[in-house]
Design an enzyme around this catalytic site. Structure first.
Site, mmCIF file in Angstrom:
data_model
loop_
_atom_site.group_PDB
_atom_site.id
_atom_site.type_symbol
_atom_site.label_atom_id
_atom_site.label_comp_id
_atom_site.label_asym_id
_atom_site.label_seq_id
_atom_site.Cartn_x
_atom_site.Cartn_y
_atom_site.Cartn_z
ATOM 1 C CG HIS A 131 0.689 -6.087 -9.164
ATOM 2 N ND1 HIS A 131 -0.451 -6.149 -8.399
ATOM 3 C CD2 HIS A 131 0.672 -7.185 -9.957
ATOM 4 C CE1 HIS A 131 -1.125 -7.243 -8.724
ATOM 5 N NE2 HIS A 131 -0.469 -7.882 -9.661
ATOM 6 C CG ASP A 208 5.074 -5.491 -4.480
ATOM 7 O OD1 ASP A 208 5.395 -6.680 -4.252
ATOM 8 O OD2 ASP A 208 4.162 -5.169 -5.258
ATOM 9 C CD GLN A 211 6.689 -10.967 -10.339
ATOM 10 O OE1 GLN A 211 7.505 -11.792 -10.757
ATOM 11 N NE2 GLN A 211 5.400 -11.191 -10.348
ATOM 12 C CE LYS A 234 3.258 -12.780 -7.483
ATOM 13 N NZ LYS A 234 2.456 -13.054 -8.680
ATOM 14 C CB CYS A 372 -2.324 -6.776 -12.140
ATOM 15 S SG CYS A 372 -3.523 -8.080 -12.232
HETATM 16 N N1 7TS Z 1 3.067 -7.071 -6.561
HETATM 17 C C1 7TS Z 1 3.720 -7.558 -7.627
HETATM 18 C C2 7TS Z 1 4.984 -6.909 -8.085
HETATM 19 C C3 7TS Z 1 3.226 -8.689 -8.277
HETATM 20 O O1 7TS Z 1 3.883 -9.188 -9.324
HETATM 21 C C4 7TS Z 1 2.028 -9.294 -7.815
HETATM 22 C C5 7TS Z 1 1.412 -10.469 -8.525
HETATM 23 C C6 7TS Z 1 1.416 -8.762 -6.681
HETATM 24 C C7 7TS Z 1 1.955 -7.638 -6.097
HETATM 25 C C8 7TS Z 1 0.208 -9.382 -6.072
HETATM 26 O O2 7TS Z 1 0.535 -10.607 -5.518
HETATM 27 P P1 7TS Z 1 -0.595 -11.557 -4.863
HETATM 28 O O3 7TS Z 1 0.116 -12.810 -4.552
HETATM 29 O O4 7TS Z 1 -1.100 -10.855 -3.652
HETATM 30 O O5 7TS Z 1 -1.651 -11.710 -5.918
HETATM 31 N N2 7TS Z 1 1.736 -10.542 -9.885
HETATM 32 C C9 7TS Z 1 1.177 -11.330 -10.814
HETATM 33 C C10 7TS Z 1 1.626 -11.402 -12.132
HETATM 34 O O6 7TS Z 1 2.581 -10.747 -12.565
HETATM 35 N N3 7TS Z 1 0.864 -12.262 -12.810
HETATM 36 O O7 7TS Z 1 -0.052 -12.770 -11.973
HETATM 37 C C11 7TS Z 1 0.127 -12.196 -10.734
#
Ligand code: 7TS
Length: 414
Positions: A131, A208, A211, A234, A372
């Protein structure tokens, strides 16, 4: 799974589903079919109530008041930290730092660890599956230090190419940073092997877990990773709250990344001394209600059991994969052997955004775009995909509705 075990699990999950107010509404005249859990999952009443209770009865600033309300707020906040520690099986709450989310957690490590450890000629190793949040902070840290970002390859199924990873792990590698589960493809990465290979060369590993956290049971001691990061939103929790787990010896050696209240012991104009872990990395008033909500989400998920969640979600994944595969012109992108419960796909002749818009008319929420993860899209030569990502509260019937709606969209575009 036998038919009986399957229907038992289905009935159990249907019971939990009724805890989610958002799921009980119509969107565009149809019952909401929420298949965008990879972006953000919904909150159960237990989480909503924990936040409401805090705001109604406990709200006060933490770690500073002698008065009773501040002590109650502090107890609730630190109780949430202990819930996170238990959930990840970290050794100590000193290793649990509250942040705004995955993105902030990675930036913290990139700036503090990267900023203090990286020298010109050093390397950071990531993968093609990341990501943007696990790419850009490392690019910034590398640029500041004159270091280089190395990227391990993937194969056409969307699996990490371990040979490429091994080849790129070098005496110059200072850190490996990789997703545990890919958000664009669903691939589960071989993190045990990644950690073993990196540690054999004395290289720390950041995982990370954005997910992975809602789907897999995480034990940071068994994984032996050095950093693990995730977001509350999430994991059926609030947004604006997340976690950085860090190995204590590494966190101890790292400099603070933001200065302010709570992260200090003493301040004068000539010298400031820093607070102990984890507070050294928590400058300013934290997201107290968010942390408490996250603690409630963890309790909730623990009650259902991650084993049950994973089992049901795998069942949803297999059903979705099988049913979507019967649609002519539909291609599933990401066919890794080990996958979490999401399906990315394209449909010939329909742009993913158009597909997403048409499905929305039937109350079906999916994500469309590059997720992303532009380098993943570039690897597959695509501008975008449609992505349906499942949570334990999703049903077989919802997947059938998705499949029917995709077929109807094809008729519209004929
Ligand atoms: N890393 C991964 C693997 C992610 O899926 C996401 C967010 C992030 C980092 C960033 O997370 P945040 O909570 O700091 O924004 N992924 C997604 C997605 O797949 N669709 O919307 C956000």
């Amino acid at each position: 799974m036998t038919r009986n075990a399957n229907s038992n699990l289905s009935a159990q999950m249907a019971k939990w589903r009724s805890d989610f107010p958002v799921l009980q509404q119509n969107i565009n005249g149809h019952p909401l079919v929420y298949l965008d859990n990879g972006a953000s999952s919904q909150r159960p009443l237990a989480v909503i109530e924990a936040e409401r209770h805090y705001a109604s009865h406990l709200h006060s600033n933490v770690h500073r008041g002698v008065h009773s309300l501040s002590a109650l707020a502090t107890d609730a906040f630190e109780g949430a930290r202990e819930s996170v520690r238990r959930f990840l099986n970290a050794r100590s709450t000193r290793e649990i730092i509250f942040t705004r989310g995955t993105t902030e957690s990675i930036n913290l490590v990139a700036q503090s660890y990267g900023g203090s450890q990286l020298r010109a000629g050093d390397e950071i190793l990531i993968t093609t599956l990341e990501h943007h949040s696990n790419i850009v902070p490392w690019q910034m840290a590398c640029k500041a230090a004159g270091a280089t970002l190395k990227v391990a390859a993937i194969n056409r199924r969307g699996e990490l190419d371990l040979a490429s990873f091994k080849a790129l792990l070098s005496p110059r590698t200072r850190l490996v940073a990789t997703s545990h589960v890919s958000n664009a493809l669903g691939s589960v990465l071989p993190v045990a092997q990644i950690v073993a290979l990196a540690h054999a060369q004395g290289v720390p590993v950041l995982l990370d877990g954005a997910q992975a956290i809602p789907h897999l049971s995480i034990d940071v001691q068994a994984l032996d990773c050095d950093f693990y990061v995730f977001s509350g939103h999430k994991l059926y929790g609030p947004d604006g709250i997340g976690v950085l787990y860090g190995r204590e010896s590494l966190l101890e050696a790292m400099p603070p990344w933001q200065g302010g209240g709570d992260m200090i012991l003493t301040v004068s104009f000539t010298e400031t001394t820093y607070n102990q872990l984890p507070y050294k990395f928590e400058a300013g008033t934290p997201h107290i209600s968010g942390a408490i909500g996250l603690g409630a989400a963890i309790d909730y998920v623990t009650q259902i059991g991650l084993k049950n969640i994973a089992e049901w979600e795998q069942h949803l994944l297999h059903h979705a994969t099988a049913q979507l595969s019967t649609i002519e012109g539909l291609t599933i992108i990401g066919t890794a052997e080990d996958k979490a419960s999401l399906v990315s796909f394209t449909v010939d002749g329909i742009h993913p955004h158009d597909l997403g818009t048409i499905l929305d008319q039937s109350g079906i929420a999916i994500r469309t775009g590059h997720h992303c993860a532009m380098p993943v899209m570039q690897f597959f030569g695509l501008p975008a995909t449609a992505r349906a990502s499942f949570a334990f509260y999703n049903t077989m019937d919802e997947i059938d509705q998705l499949v029917t709606a995709v077929r109807s969209a094809q008729h519209l575009f004929r």
